[in-house]
Design a protein around this motif. Sequence first.
Motif, PDB file in Angstrom:
ATOM      1  N   PHE A  64       0.841  -1.196   0.000  1.00  0.00           N
ATOM      2  CA  PHE A  64       0.000   0.000   0.000  1.00  0.00           C
ATOM      3  C   PHE A  64       0.880   1.252   0.000  1.00  0.00           C
ATOM      4  O   PHE A  64       0.690   2.179  -0.797  1.00  0.00           O
ATOM      5  N   ALA A  65       1.867   1.266   0.921  1.00  0.00           N
ATOM      6  CA  ALA A  65       2.752   2.433   1.001  1.00  0.00           C
ATOM      7  C   ALA A  65       3.539   2.636  -0.288  1.00  0.00           C
ATOM      8  O   ALA A  65       3.848   3.771  -0.681  1.00  0.00           O
ATOM      9  N   ALA A  66       3.846   1.520  -0.966  1.00  0.00           N
ATOM     10  CA  ALA A  66       4.597   1.602  -2.224  1.00  0.00           C
ATOM     11  C   ALA A  66       3.672   1.811  -3.423  1.00  0.00           C
ATOM     12  O   ALA A  66       4.129   1.788  -4.575  1.00  0.00           O
ATOM     13  N   LYS A  67       2.362   1.976  -3.179  1.00  0.00           N
ATOM     14  CA  LYS A  67       1.341   2.220  -4.201  1.00  0.00           C
ATOM     15  C   LYS A  67       1.148   1.043  -5.152  1.00  0.00           C
ATOM     16  O   LYS A  67       0.692   1.211  -6.287  1.00  0.00           O
ATOM     17  N   SER A  68       1.491  -0.163  -4.678  1.00  0.00           N
ATOM     18  CA  SER A  68       1.206  -1.373  -5.443  1.00  0.00           C
ATOM     19  C   SER A  68      -0.130  -1.916  -4.935  1.00  0.00           C
ATOM     20  O   SER A  68      -0.192  -2.841  -4.116  1.00  0.00           O
ATOM     21  N   TYR A  69      -1.208  -1.306  -5.429  1.00  0.00           N
ATOM     22  CA  TYR A  69      -2.517  -1.537  -4.836  1.00  0.00           C
ATOM     23  C   TYR A  69      -3.061  -2.940  -5.047  1.00  0.00           C
ATOM     24  O   TYR A  69      -3.708  -3.501  -4.158  1.00  0.00           O
ATOM     25  N   ASP A  70      -2.810  -3.516  -6.203  1.00  0.00           N
ATOM     26  CA  ASP A  70      -3.301  -4.875  -6.443  1.00  0.00           C
ATOM     27  C   ASP A  70      -2.641  -5.876  -5.488  1.00  0.00           C
ATOM     28  O   ASP A  70      -3.300  -6.764  -4.946  1.00  0.00           O
TER      29      ASP A  70
END
Length: 1019
Positions: A574-580
Amino acid sequence: MVAKRVPKNQFLMNKISSLVSLILILLTVVPQKQLLAQSTLNYTDASIHFRNGQEHFESRNYEAARAEFNLFLDYDKTLLEKEDGNKVWAEYYVVMCSLYLGYSETELLANRFVRNYPEHPVAGNLYKEIGNYFFEQGDYARAVDYLKKSPKSDEDAQYRLAISYFSLQDYTESLVIFNELKDGTSENAISSSYYAGIINFRAGRYKEAIPDFKKAEQSAEYRSEIAGWLAHSYYRQGKFAEMLAYTEPLLREKNSGRKLEDVALLTAEVYFQQANYEKAASYYTIYKNYKSQGMLPAISYRYGYSLYKTDQFAPAAEQLKNVAAVRDTLGQYASFILGICYLKANNPNYALGAFDQARKSKYNKSVTEDADFNYAKVLLDLNRGNEAIKALDEFLKRYPNTKYEDEANELVSEAYLASNNYQAALAYIEGLPRRSTRTNTAYQRIAYNQGVKMFNDERYIDAIPFFDKSLTTPVNAETKYGANFWKAEALSAEKKYNEAIPMYQSIIASVDNTTPNVYDLQSKSRYSLAYSYYNTKDYDKANKLFREYADRMKASGDSQAYQDAVIRLGDTYFAAKSYDAALKYYDQAIAGKGADRDYANYQKGLVMILKANEAGARVAFQKVQSDFPQSLYVDNAIYQEANLDFVAGRYIPAITGFTKLLNEKQQSALIPAALLKRAVAFQNTMNHEGAIADYKNILKNHSTSPQSKDALAGIQEELNEVGRPEEFTVILNDYQRANPLDNSVVGLEYESAKGLFYSEKYDKAVVALADYVRKNPTSVESYEAKYLIAESYFKLGNKQEALSWYYIVIRDRKYKALTKAISRAAEIEYAAGNFKGAITNYRNLLVSATDKKDQQTALIALMESYYKTTKTDSTLYFAREVSNSGDVVLGAKSKANLYSGKIYMAKNDYPKATEAFIQTIALAKDDFGAEAQYLIAQILYNQKKYKESSDMIIAKFRNEFSDAADKIVGRAYLLLADDFVGLDNIFQAKATLNSLIDNLSDKDIVEEAKTKLKLLEKK
């Protein structure tokens, strides 16, 4: 020896019926002339009185009988001739009634009767009758007065006279009569020999007593008694061979019917004097079997000593323990031998009490010294290091030239290994001029233990130097790795991640396959290192380590740790914006049974928003609300669900959603944000008054929140819209007072007052901070100032004043760390016993909590508070809530199980209570586990299983729970003393209580021990 009493016959019970029969017989031989004379009175009043007197006499109503006979005698005396038979019998009846009624005139009446009617058939027997009466009453002095007037030829009266003299201890007179009777042929001859023997024995004439006793032994009546008298007669003459020749055959007889307890005792005593301990022990055992009550202390000691000398340590201890309880010379010797017996029987706890008793006695200095040294050694064997150090130190001071000096000095260093007083132990070792490897090993472990103790007390900065000290002597590899790990944990707790990271890395990089704790510490280090990377925003490294940790936990079967790692993986993505990827791990966590599924659902909703999946986000937020109504994230979920409508321009449902939050979660930190959003929604739906009300609410009750500026602009716009712009001036002035633009001077004043608090000058801080609040009641800083005033009073010990200020902070609800004030108020109320107030505050804390730790703290406190109010159902409810909320607070689950067990125990549901206590112990060997162990022992005690209870306390509190808090250890040993009382081991009970009094620091426990000891001293 006690003389056998002559059993009272039924003389008194049968006297009346016999007397009446005698009178009837005598009346039948009265001359016919008298009978004719009497017949003329048959129907007179006088005759009625006589008959009534007879009836009352036969019914033993002596007072009424005496009255009737006196009426008869007082009747017209001309009708009653002196020779009248009824008159004589009436006078006789009056004498006997007076006798039975105990009247003082009895003797006078009897003498008069004998003087007036010397030839009457009952006159000669009257003194014997009266003497027998007093004999049967046990009034031997008066019996003597009458019986000695009886004829000398009456052997029965003479025998009773002798017995009366004997009972009055007039042995000279009684012996004269017994000697006359014993050579006769009457039935009293054997009894007279018996009593003559006793009199000779008591006078020390043992040689003369023996033939009397041997004659009495021929009678079945006395045979059971005689063996003891004869044995004593031989023993007191020192004729041991003759005595043994007489006693040992008797003791080999089966069911002889003789009383042989004294015989067995004297036989044992002779063999003890001859140092034949095996035979002495054998005959003491026979004596004990005959003895219905306890033995005299001196006999118990010799019996116990005989058993000790023949290596029968357990039965020896059983005999010696009660002797040892007495504070005298014999008690000191018994205590010391008892201590040795317990050591030989591998029972060091009991030995400690025995040596303690012996060392405190000053009757024999040599025994005192030996006991003192052995006491210190046993303390060390029991891993009671602090006490052993103290005992050895005092021993060396007391006996500077002791033969044990070298051994005692060696034991001091070993005692520090078992010591719980870590700082004192470190100071001692650091002061040594030289240190051996063994000493350095002890130093390493002691420093490590002190560091861990401070870490558990959340004193992280203070713990670090002790881990460093431990690492200066890395003798033991297991301790070295532990010190490195916990130092890193302490640094992390202080948010010094950059210092902690290399320490975790060094543990993970270790290739040591031989040290037992390395693998476990490597797993924990991966997790902690991952957190450190996460907190320093190095998400890639955090992700890699969380993955490794999750794999290890999955393989190990630790589902809770695995679920936690899965969520942390979701957070890193989530923090790394890898939402999937984040969704994948959140879904995996939701499917599991971890404690943080509420958090995973909430995070999933946030990810769905970022992925523009409004429907998915709404489902996730609604699931938090429906499935986890007590979750910390419920208010966030309500807010985010309402915000979905707000962002989409659906203002009516948005207003409904924000209103739900405002109504249901009034303590939420999101209230200002929800008010602002709802105000904007009201504006957009042309509900100007609704918007104005929400803006005013923000400016009045949340004037220092970030939303206040937007609220100020919004209300200005709305007031202009409704044509009331003049109201804005007042609102603006209030806002400026709450948020002054120029606060430089005021700020300096506040910083100065706050500085007094942080310099721990609390008395001055109270004055300065209160002055600031008075001058600046609406400033932002005033809310913190009120809290610091409360804290200052708390630190000064003025809890009541502190409480009033905490409640001011709570009512304001504007201090950023509001939960701290709520927690403090609850703590004070709880400590003061106001559990209702505590419950109110802890419930407030529960709804105001912003993190898991505060929430679990509130749940634990509610569990404890309801327990104090004896509301069992509420206690169990919150215990389950604590168990289901993970283990955020150290020991939370074990404490919850402990309280569940306490509730079941209070309900006498011992199986469920025991199960809960066992679960508590399985979770941790901490103070909660120790208390649970104590309570299991208490249950056994309640069930009268004293042996099982005492064995459990000795075993568990010697090893697993030796480091438990003094209060718990003290309660356990108080129970142990009660167990000993239940086992009738008063000596060990006293020794246990004395040990508590001498060694425990807890004043309440010591006072209770003193009270129990006083009660035992009276037994």
